[in-house]
Design a protein around this motif. Sequence first.
Motif, PDB file in Angstrom:
ATOM      1  N   UNK A   1      12.380  11.461  70.082  1.00 31.31           N
ATOM      2  CA  UNK A   1      11.244  11.451  69.162  1.00 31.31           C
ATOM      3  C   UNK A   1      11.551  10.672  67.887  1.00 31.31           C
ATOM      4  N   UNK A   2      12.826  10.602  67.528  1.00 30.57           N
ATOM      5  CA  UNK A   2      13.237   9.998  66.261  1.00 30.57           C
ATOM      6  C   UNK A   2      13.558   8.527  66.499  1.00 30.57           C
ATOM      7  N   UNK A   3      12.543   7.704  66.384  1.00 27.93           N
ATOM      8  CA  UNK A   3      12.657   6.288  66.730  1.00 27.93           C
ATOM      9  C   UNK A   3      12.869   5.374  65.531  1.00 27.93           C
ATOM     10  N   UNK A   4      12.725   5.870  64.333  1.00 26.77           N
ATOM     11  CA  UNK A   4      12.869   5.061  63.120  1.00 26.77           C
ATOM     12  C   UNK A   4      14.355   4.968  62.766  1.00 26.77           C
ATOM     13  N   UNK A   5      14.931   3.777  62.884  1.00 23.34           N
ATOM     14  CA  UNK A   5      16.358   3.604  62.648  1.00 23.34           C
ATOM     15  C   UNK A   5      16.678   3.141  61.229  1.00 23.34           C
ATOM     16  N   UNK A   6      15.693   3.130  60.336  1.00 24.92           N
ATOM     17  CA  UNK A   6      15.950   2.729  58.953  1.00 24.92           C
ATOM     18  C   UNK A   6      16.800   3.778  58.241  1.00 24.92           C
TER      19      UNK A   6
END
Length: 145
Positions: free
Chosen positions: A136-141
């Motif tokens: 679910x945690x796709x934001x790699x910033x």
Amino acid sequence: MVDSEELRRPLGLTLLTGLYFFFFLVSVSTFGNPYPFLGDIYTDSSAKVLVFMDCLMCLYLFLGTMKRQLLTWYMLILYNLFQVVNTIINLTFIKPQEVEKLIGSRVQLESLWTNNIAASLAILLLTQFIYRHKHYFTNRHKYLF
């Protein structure tokens, strides 16, 4: 172009975001009260600082979960495990007499243990859910903003 799957927020992630917002609100509501932390009960300004730090952490976890940040996934697991360890240490080292003295009324040891262990088990189950849904945690910033 944005993939339609990217726009859809899974229900589990929405509920998780709401739960950490609720944790933030609960932390804010404890401001000014004694705060048990790693086997001691803190009062006055030290308790306020600990509550403030907990509020900041819950706010970060709420925002990071809302933004699906991968770093937040790691922080959620660490924060939850720390809360369980903190609860066990508090139950071990804080005597019921200390709690009774602070709140001014009698405390039942069995209820204290039961409530804290039940909350710890719930947090462990929540951590298992978070661990299994890393996708679910796709934001790699690195940063939220």
